[in-house]
Scaffold this active site. Structure first.
Site, short mmCIF file in Angstrom:
data_model
loop_
_atom_site.label_atom_id
_atom_site.label_comp_id
_atom_site.label_asym_id
_atom_site.label_seq_id
_atom_site.Cartn_x
_atom_site.Cartn_y
_atom_site.Cartn_z
N HIS A 51 -48.76 -83.58 -24.16
CA HIS A 51 -48.66 -84.16 -22.90
C HIS A 51 -47.40 -84.74 -22.90
CE1 HIS A 51 -53.18 -84.22 -21.98
NE2 HIS A 51 -53.22 -84.59 -22.96
N HIS B 57 -42.99 -86.95 -29.83
CA HIS B 57 -43.11 -85.61 -30.57
C HIS B 57 -43.77 -85.79 -31.90
CE1 HIS B 57 -40.00 -84.64 -27.71
NE2 HIS B 57 -40.29 -83.22 -27.71
N GLU C 120 -51.57 -89.55 -18.59
CA GLU C 120 -51.73 -88.21 -19.63
C GLU C 120 -51.05 -87.25 -18.75
OE1 GLU C 120 -55.14 -87.77 -22.96
OE2 GLU C 120 -55.58 -86.78 -21.16
N CYS D 19 -59.86 -79.91 -24.01
CA CYS D 19 -59.36 -80.84 -24.65
C CYS D 19 -59.66 -80.85 -26.40
CB CYS D 19 -59.38 -82.40 -24.32
SG CYS D 19 -58.55 -82.42 -22.73
N HIS E 8 -53.24 -79.65 -27.92
CA HIS E 8 -52.28 -79.54 -26.88
C HIS E 8 -51.65 -80.88 -26.84
CE1 HIS E 8 -55.81 -81.93 -25.60
NE2 HIS E 8 -55.07 -82.50 -24.56
N HIS F 61 -52.16 -83.72 -29.40
CA HIS F 61 -53.17 -84.27 -30.05
C HIS F 61 -54.43 -83.17 -29.69
CE1 HIS F 61 -55.67 -86.39 -26.21
NE2 HIS F 61 -54.84 -85.48 -25.75
#
Length: 142
Positions: free
Chosen positions: A28, A70, A129, A22, A26, A13
């Site tokens: 998580h 994914h 996260e 952010c 990137h 996201h």
């Protein structure tokens, strides 16, 4: 009585307009804790359970893991994020459009709502996260 089951999924996201790292695309490995509350089932094969963990796992897989895992999760009201999603979709890559910014806080509200709509008596959703950062949602009355 409450029970909790833990899941993981990987997603990407970005937070367009954020004043830190952010803002960049990137990913998580999210850890998801779902807590369900109810009385104990009386009688039958599931006697003494709040809910069968296998049943909870199947619903969370269908409602949350399958769509989120994914995927590029994006804010459908954000033009830049939507343009990135459209490009990924042209390449047959997985995306998931949310109606809100994809912060951990907002994602817990989204997940809570999806589970509630699936008939789960969800008590709380906790979304990690990173190993040291999480958000928790316990419903509108909490």
């Amino acid at each position: 009585m409450k029970i909790t089951k833990i899941f993981t999924f990987d997603s990407s996201h970005m937070l367009d307009g954020h004043d830190g790292k952010c803002q960049n695309l990137h990913g998580h490995t999210y850890k998801l804790e779902i807590t369900v509350s109810d009385g104990l089932i009386q009688g039958g094969a599931k006697d003494g359970m709040v809910m069968d963990f296998t049943d909870l796992k199947a619903i969370v897989k269908q409602q949350i893991i399958d769509p989120f895992d994914h995927a590029f999760i994006y804010d459908g009201s954000n033009e830049r994020e939507s343009r990135i999603a459209a490009l990924l979709e042209e390449w047959n890559m997985k995306t998931l459009r949310l109606q809100r910014r994809t912060t951990a806080e907002n994602m817990t509200v989204e997940i809570y709502g999806r589970l509630q709509n699936a008939g789960i008596n969800v008590c709380s959703v906790k979304l990690w996260e990173t190993p040291t950062s999480c958000a928790e949602y316990e419903g509108e009355n909490e």
